[in-house]
Scaffold this motif. Structure first.
Motif, PDB file in Angstrom:
ATOM      1  N   ALA A 321       0.843  -1.200   0.000  1.00  0.00           N
ATOM      2  CA  ALA A 321       0.000   0.000   0.000  1.00  0.00           C
ATOM      3  C   ALA A 321       0.879   1.251   0.000  1.00  0.00           C
ATOM      4  N   ARG A 322       1.932   1.205   0.775  1.00  0.00           N
ATOM      5  CA  ARG A 322       2.849   2.348   0.811  1.00  0.00           C
ATOM      6  C   ARG A 322       3.562   2.502  -0.532  1.00  0.00           C
ATOM      7  N   ARG A 323       3.869   1.380  -1.167  1.00  0.00           N
ATOM      8  CA  ARG A 323       4.486   1.429  -2.491  1.00  0.00           C
ATOM      9  C   ARG A 323       3.528   2.067  -3.504  1.00  0.00           C
ATOM     10  N   ALA A 324       2.253   1.748  -3.434  1.00  0.00           N
ATOM     11  CA  ALA A 324       1.280   2.343  -4.349  1.00  0.00           C
ATOM     12  C   ALA A 324       1.216   3.854  -4.166  1.00  0.00           C
ATOM     13  N   ALA A 325       1.252   4.292  -2.918  1.00  0.00           N
ATOM     14  CA  ALA A 325       1.255   5.731  -2.646  1.00  0.00           C
ATOM     15  C   ALA A 325       2.532   6.379  -3.180  1.00  0.00           C
ATOM     16  N   ALA A 326       3.639   5.653  -3.069  1.00  0.00           N
ATOM     17  CA  ALA A 326       4.907   6.174  -3.579  1.00  0.00           C
ATOM     18  C   ALA A 326       4.879   6.295  -5.092  1.00  0.00           C
ATOM     19  N   ASP A 327       4.218   5.356  -5.759  1.00  0.00           N
ATOM     20  CA  ASP A 327       4.068   5.441  -7.215  1.00  0.00           C
ATOM     21  C   ASP A 327       3.316   6.706  -7.612  1.00  0.00           C
ATOM     22  N   GLU A 328       2.255   7.007  -6.865  1.00  0.00           N
ATOM     23  CA  GLU A 328       1.475   8.209  -7.168  1.00  0.00           C
ATOM     24  C   GLU A 328       2.298   9.474  -6.921  1.00  0.00           C
ATOM     25  N   ALA A 329       3.042   9.470  -5.830  1.00  0.00           N
ATOM     26  CA  ALA A 329       3.872  10.633  -5.521  1.00  0.00           C
ATOM     27  C   ALA A 329       4.972  10.815  -6.567  1.00  0.00           C
ATOM     28  N   LEU A 330       5.530   9.707  -7.039  1.00  0.00           N
ATOM     29  CA  LEU A 330       6.557   9.778  -8.063  1.00  0.00           C
ATOM     30  C   LEU A 330       5.994  10.337  -9.366  1.00  0.00           C
ATOM     31  N   ALA A 331       4.825   9.854  -9.747  1.00  0.00           N
ATOM     32  CA  ALA A 331       4.193  10.363 -10.969  1.00  0.00           C
ATOM     33  C   ALA A 331       3.940  11.863 -10.867  1.00  0.00           C
ATOM     34  N   ALA A 332       3.494  12.316  -9.695  1.00  0.00           N
ATOM     35  CA  ALA A 332       3.248  13.746  -9.489  1.00  0.00           C
ATOM     36  C   ALA A 332       4.546  14.546  -9.560  1.00  0.00           C
ATOM     37  N   ALA A 333       5.626  13.986  -8.996  1.00  0.00           N
ATOM     38  CA  ALA A 333       6.912  14.678  -9.013  1.00  0.00           C
ATOM     39  C   ALA A 333       7.463  14.775 -10.431  1.00  0.00           C
ATOM     40  N   VAL A 334       7.290  13.719 -11.216  1.00  0.00           N
ATOM     41  CA  VAL A 334       7.731  13.741 -12.608  1.00  0.00           C
ATOM     42  C   VAL A 334       6.942  14.780 -13.387  1.00  0.00           C
ATOM     43  N   THR A 335       5.620  14.808 -13.174  1.00  0.00           N
ATOM     44  CA  THR A 335       4.775  15.788 -13.857  1.00  0.00           C
ATOM     45  C   THR A 335       5.189  17.213 -13.503  1.00  0.00           C
ATOM     46  N   ALA A 336       5.447  17.446 -12.222  1.00  0.00           N
ATOM     47  CA  ALA A 336       5.847  18.788 -11.780  1.00  0.00           C
ATOM     48  C   ALA A 336       7.188  19.192 -12.388  1.00  0.00           C
ATOM     49  N   TYR A 337       8.100  18.235 -12.463  1.00  0.00           N
ATOM     50  CA  TYR A 337       9.433  18.563 -12.965  1.00  0.00           C
ATOM     51  C   TYR A 337       9.441  18.812 -14.473  1.00  0.00           C
ATOM     52  N   THR A 338       8.557  18.159 -15.183  1.00  0.00           N
ATOM     53  CA  THR A 338       8.567  18.267 -16.642  1.00  0.00           C
ATOM     54  C   THR A 338       7.665  19.375 -17.182  1.00  0.00           C
ATOM     55  N   LYS A 339       7.101  20.211 -16.324  1.00  0.00           N
ATOM     56  CA  LYS A 339       6.297  21.346 -16.800  1.00  0.00           C
ATOM     57  C   LYS A 339       7.179  22.291 -17.614  1.00  0.00           C
ATOM     58  N   PRO A 340       6.743  22.642 -18.823  1.00  0.00           N
ATOM     59  CA  PRO A 340       7.575  23.487 -19.704  1.00  0.00           C
ATOM     60  C   PRO A 340       8.007  24.805 -19.079  1.00  0.00           C
ATOM     61  N   LYS A 341       7.117  25.454 -18.327  1.00  0.00           N
ATOM     62  CA  LYS A 341       7.444  26.778 -17.787  1.00  0.00           C
ATOM     63  C   LYS A 341       8.586  26.730 -16.775  1.00  0.00           C
ATOM     64  N   LEU A 342       8.873  25.544 -16.239  1.00  0.00           N
ATOM     65  CA  LEU A 342       9.964  25.409 -15.285  1.00  0.00           C
ATOM     66  C   LEU A 342      11.325  25.467 -15.975  1.00  0.00           C
ATOM     67  N   HIS A 343      11.335  25.263 -17.296  1.00  0.00           N
ATOM     68  CA  HIS A 343      12.586  25.133 -18.033  1.00  0.00           C
ATOM     69  C   HIS A 343      12.779  26.161 -19.136  1.00  0.00           C
ATOM     70  N   LYS A 344      11.711  26.801 -19.579  1.00  0.00           N
ATOM     71  CA  LYS A 344      11.792  27.671 -20.747  1.00  0.00           C
ATOM     72  C   LYS A 344      12.807  28.793 -20.593  1.00  0.00           C
ATOM     73  N   TRP A 345      12.912  29.376 -19.423  1.00  0.00           N
ATOM     74  CA  TRP A 345      13.806  30.485 -19.190  1.00  0.00           C
ATOM     75  C   TRP A 345      15.268  30.128 -19.447  1.00  0.00           C
ATOM     76  N   LEU A 346      15.613  28.841 -19.248  1.00  0.00           N
ATOM     77  CA  LEU A 346      16.988  28.416 -19.453  1.00  0.00           C
ATOM     78  C   LEU A 346      17.392  28.543 -20.921  1.00  0.00           C
ATOM     79  N   LYS A 347      16.457  28.234 -21.811  1.00  0.00           N
ATOM     80  CA  LYS A 347      16.755  28.358 -23.251  1.00  0.00           C
ATOM     81  C   LYS A 347      17.051  29.802 -23.622  1.00  0.00           C
ATOM     82  N   ASP A 348      16.335  30.719 -23.009  1.00  0.00           N
ATOM     83  CA  ASP A 348      16.542  32.136 -23.309  1.00  0.00           C
ATOM     84  C   ASP A 348      17.903  32.639 -22.825  1.00  0.00           C
ATOM     85  N   LEU A 349      18.386  32.076 -21.713  1.00  0.00           N
ATOM     86  CA  LEU A 349      19.659  32.536 -21.146  1.00  0.00           C
ATOM     87  C   LEU A 349      20.864  31.865 -21.771  1.00  0.00           C
ATOM     88  N   SER A 350      20.695  30.577 -22.119  1.00  0.00           N
ATOM     89  CA  SER A 350      21.848  29.831 -22.604  1.00  0.00           C
ATOM     90  C   SER A 350      21.963  29.845 -24.124  1.00  0.00           C
TER      91      SER A 350
END
Length: 350
Positions: A321-350
């Protein structure tokens, strides 16, 4: 951050700090070799949890012998004396993340050797760290267990297996520190600080140079995360290479962002925080899966020793059960990290 700050000064300060921490981790009374002047700027280390070396917990079963029947007063885990393994693991992971994140700026012919030595050392130390994390989850599950569901000497049985695995891991770390490769690792790290072969010596280029380094680390992390999403969901393996690659890459981003955020600002901080959260979610996912494997082996060991195995089944259900909750948390963390707006500014600077 002063406009006179250069990328080379900032990166060198970060390397110096981590090499000093590595020396202090193995010998707190010894001053590190680097003797350069401290730069006029500080570094801001977000920090990270590296979960690249993962313990699947698939072979914890020990042969049952006549003298193996446990007593109820055996503790689950004993405190270790001597070397602070957590501190050593953090020092190795931090130095590895810095030299990886800023590898494009380091003009040292020995950098490849240092990175190989760091990978070698981390493979041993991180296994012990992963073991400690698994044991922590196992202890929590046992502590929270309804007393009416306890059958047999559960705590003592867990203690026997944990003590055996902990001793093996500690011996492996001690053996690692006695190897010539460890001496070479420290020598290469000291040489990197003393020779300071870091590119990016012009203040006006600092933003662009640092943004490019962070962008490279970020691209590697997103690529690893994309490859791991499908594999992570519903898998029964705690040692998936794809997840290990994501954890390592996320740790590199978190550390690289921490070093550069004084120049790159709050956007670097947000990116580093998201990477740190992803690394944490990966660690929880690994630990819960490892515990589930341990409990299967513990049940088998208890059964062969003539003890009830029912309690391990109850604990296994809780672990899943704890593993299932961890899967959900991992999916949420991946989704949060891959949001385009979190990375777009880097292209403009580099």
């Amino acid at each position: 951050m002063p406009k006179t700050v250069t990328a080379s000064t900032l990166v060198l300060a970060a390397i110096r700090e981590r090499v000093a921490a590595l020396h202090a981790a193995v010998d707190p009374d010894t001053e590190p070799v680097p003797a350069l002047e401290d730069p006029a700027v500080g570094t801001h280390d977000i920090g990270s949890e590296d979960t690249s070396a993962e313990d699947g917990g698939t072979s914890v079963t020990l042969p049952a012998t006549d003298d193996e029947t446990p007593d109820d007063d055996i503790p689950v885990v004993g405190e270790e004396d001597g070397l602070d393994l957590e501190r050593l693991a953090d020092a190795l992971a931090d130095l590895d993340a810095v030299v990886t994140g800023f590898a494009s700026l380091i003009e040292d012919s020995h950098l490849g050797a240092l990175r190989a030595e760091l990978a070698w050392a981390r493979s041993t130390v991180e296994e012990t760290r992963a073991l400690d994390g698994t044991v922590d989850v196992l202890e929590e599950l046992v502590e929270d267990l309804d007393p009416t569901l306890r059958q047999g000497p559960v705590e003592a049985r867990v203690g026997i297996v944990v003590a055996s695995r902990t001793a093996q891991s500690s011996d492996a770390v001690a053996g690692m520190l006695a190897q010539p490769e460890w001496t070479s690792l420290l020598a290469h790290a000291d040489q990197l600080v003393l020779t300071a072969p870091i590119a990016g010596g012009k203040p006006k280029h600092a933003t662009k140079v640092l943004a490019r380094a962070l962008a490279d680390a970020d691209a590697a992390a997103r690529e690893a995360a994309d490859a791991a999403v499908a594999q992570a969901q519903g898998s029964d393996h705690a040692t998936e290479p794809a997840l290990g690659a994501v954890a390592t890459a996320a740790a590199t981003v978190a550390t690289t962002a921490g070093v550069t955020r004084g120049v790159l600002g709050k956007q670097a901080r947000k990116l580093g925080d998201a990477a740190d959260a992803l690394a944490g979610a990966l660690d929880e996912r690994r630990r819960t899966e490892a515990v589930a494997h341990w409990l299967v082996d513990l049940a088998d060991l208890a059964h062969r020793a003539g003890e009830p195995s029912f309690t391990y089944g109850v604990l296994h259900a809780e672990a899943r059960a704890r593993r299932a909750a961890a899967d959900e948390a991992l999916a949420a963390a991946v989704t949060a990290y891959t949001k385009p707006k979190l990375h777009k500014w880097l292209k403009d600077l580099s």
